[in-house]
Design an enzyme around this catalytic site. Sequence first.
Site, PDB file in Angstrom:
ATOM      1  N   GLU A 156       2.165  -4.171  -9.877  1.00  0.00           N
ATOM      2  CA  GLU A 156       1.056  -3.970  -8.936  1.00  0.00           C
ATOM      3  C   GLU A 156       1.197  -4.787  -7.658  1.00  0.00           C
ATOM      4  OE1 GLU A 156      -2.858  -3.426 -10.555  1.00  0.00           O
ATOM      5  OE2 GLU A 156      -2.086  -3.241 -12.591  1.00  0.00           O
TER       6      GLU A 156
ATOM      7  N   TYR B 250      -9.456  10.017 -22.792  1.00  0.00           N
ATOM      8  CA  TYR B 250      -9.921   9.900 -21.414  1.00  0.00           C
ATOM      9  C   TYR B 250     -11.394  10.287 -21.413  1.00  0.00           C
ATOM     10  CZ  TYR B 250      -9.309  10.447 -16.271  1.00  0.00           C
ATOM     11  OH  TYR B 250      -9.353  10.332 -14.900  1.00  0.00           O
TER      12      TYR B 250
ATOM     13  N   TYR C 241       0.843  -1.197   0.000  1.00  0.00           N
ATOM     14  CA  TYR C 241       0.000   0.000   0.000  1.00  0.00           C
ATOM     15  C   TYR C 241       0.873   1.240   0.000  1.00  0.00           C
ATOM     16  CZ  TYR C 241      -3.904   3.001   1.617  1.00  0.00           C
ATOM     17  OH  TYR C 241      -4.883   3.961   1.747  1.00  0.00           O
TER      18      TYR C 241
ATOM     19  N   ARG D 144     -15.106  15.085  -6.914  1.00  0.00           N
ATOM     20  CA  ARG D 144     -15.843  13.830  -7.048  1.00  0.00           C
ATOM     21  C   ARG D 144     -16.525  13.446  -5.740  1.00  0.00           C
ATOM     22  NH1 ARG D 144     -12.751   8.378  -7.970  1.00  0.00           N
ATOM     23  NH2 ARG D 144     -12.137   9.072  -5.905  1.00  0.00           N
TER      24      ARG D 144
ATOM     25  N   LEU E 206       4.776  -9.230  -7.444  1.00  0.00           N
ATOM     26  CA  LEU E 206       6.098  -9.858  -7.543  1.00  0.00           C
ATOM     27  C   LEU E 206       7.022  -9.469  -6.399  1.00  0.00           C
ATOM     28  CD1 LEU E 206       6.831  -9.426 -11.369  1.00  0.00           C
ATOM     29  CD2 LEU E 206       5.899 -11.431 -10.184  1.00  0.00           C
ATOM     30  N   GLY E 207       6.756  -8.370  -5.756  1.00  0.00           N
ATOM     31  CA  GLY E 207       7.600  -7.901  -4.673  1.00  0.00           C
ATOM     32  C   GLY E 207       7.130  -6.546  -4.200  1.00  0.00           C
TER      33      GLY E 207
ATOM     34  N   ILE F   6       8.143  -2.880  -3.810  1.00  0.00           N
ATOM     35  CA  ILE F   6       9.111  -1.883  -4.261  1.00  0.00           C
ATOM     36  C   ILE F   6       9.469  -0.984  -3.080  1.00  0.00           C
ATOM     37  CG2 ILE F   6       9.476   0.083  -5.806  1.00  0.00           C
ATOM     38  CD1 ILE F   6       7.492  -1.341  -7.743  1.00  0.00           C
TER      39      ILE F   6
END
Length: 526
Positions: free
Chosen positions: A256, A439, A126, A380, A259-260, A262
């Site tokens: 994401e 977008y 996170y 938003r 894999l590990g 970061i």
Amino acid sequence: MARRRKHWGWGYEDQQPTAQQLRGAMPLVRERLGFDAQDPEEPVPLGAAAVPAASPLPPPPPGVTWDADAHARARHAWGSSYLDVVRGLRGRFDHAPDAVARPRDEAQVAAVLEWATETGVVVVPYGGGTSVVGGVTPAVDGPVVSLDLAALDRVLEVDAVSRSARVQAGALGPVLERQLAEHDLTMRCFPQSFEFSTLGGWIATRAGGHFATGPTHVDDLVEAVRAITPSGTWASRRLPGSGAGPSPDRALLGSEGILGVITEAWVRVQPHPEHRGGRAVRFGSFAMGVEAVRALAQSGLQPANCRLLDPAEAAFTGAGDGGHALLVLAFESTDAPVEADLARGLELCAECGGEWDDAPSRGGAAGAWRDAFLQAPYLRDVLVALGVMSETFETAITWERFGALREAVVDAARAALDDPRAMVTCRFTHAYPDGPAPYFTVLAPARRGDEEAQWWAVKRACSDALLAAGATITHHHAVGRDHRPWYDRQRPEPFAIALAAAKAAVDPAGILNPGVLMDPLTAPLP
């Protein structure tokens, strides 16, 4: 006392508008969207929210800060998508982690992963919690811990000769830039989530900054990446480029968290630009603006900003009159004046029917667009509280297919909403020589109490239209859980098998963010 993030939505607890302020915003909804807002809905207080009881966990690793209070668990239950905001507003935190681990260094990250591997606890890395695709939602079976890297937030080293910096992954955008500014440098990566997103999150999701051409994706700015996996440290050599096999950095970019974790990266930096110039260019139609952006993207000029808004988008943001498409065009340089580049860029716009005022674009229409861009996440939350559905779909496609794509996505969104009051707008966030990154924004009266079904109907329709047109399911929002069905269709099957094998090799127990990007192998590697 330090400010605390809201347990739902965007920003800090002291930034929540009052019911009176929400009512004051209701006329603006009618003015800008053409339909009435609904009665303001106030957020459910944390004390009354539905935060499930935490599952019992084995004793945590020694020395690691461990939070299991309601605020920490609720804050890490969702990301920042439209549905996440709706659920949080209503006090729903279905997937709250059982605890939040807050490591202070790499050794503690490794200790958490070792502990999780031995105990079978899932770990969800996170950063700032700004995912809009369910990328940090711990929607898994069994016990789960959210691994918050906020304490790893320092610029550790600066190489002014090579113009690069070694930065810890938990550094928020503003924190990173403030530390680089002490060396008169900038990373020049400014995604819309900049205020609350982290360097590690940008790398893990292949985020795109708001600069429209040239080095804008974080991919272009990464020199080397370091991550901690359950099987050891994954660290690449710091190089300007290399042809030595598949890139270890590229494998982590967009991974994401599967894999590990970061923990730091060397990134390319530069001095702050000293020369700037820009204009807001009007076009009689969006199609005319499209041709101008294509000419600019293929000219080699590489404007810093080249954002094209359709007439409705320009009007909604307060940047246009609703009768013209608007191009926010800007150039910047650390070395030389930009007047010649700006003049040539405007010549290309004029050849496509563009018109502009003589005043620079720092204020006026371009300034209005910039302010709206930066305030969009806050707006938003207000729209959700006023019963307005506000969602976006972003993609990329080659120029010759863009017209058909735009028509298909707009038609699909309108058909799924089945509401004549709905607004579907389009803008370009980035432009490449071979194609744009469109977008799409969808604004419509929300069906209160049924927002999830309403949202999924639009999501499925637009995502199907994107893939059918040959576009990508995402240009810079990542895959997460929400895009998985379409990502599975987009990626080549041999690549999916290879990714699953890599996942099994570095995370044999499958503890890292399962369900994102791929499912684990059903059988272990031989």
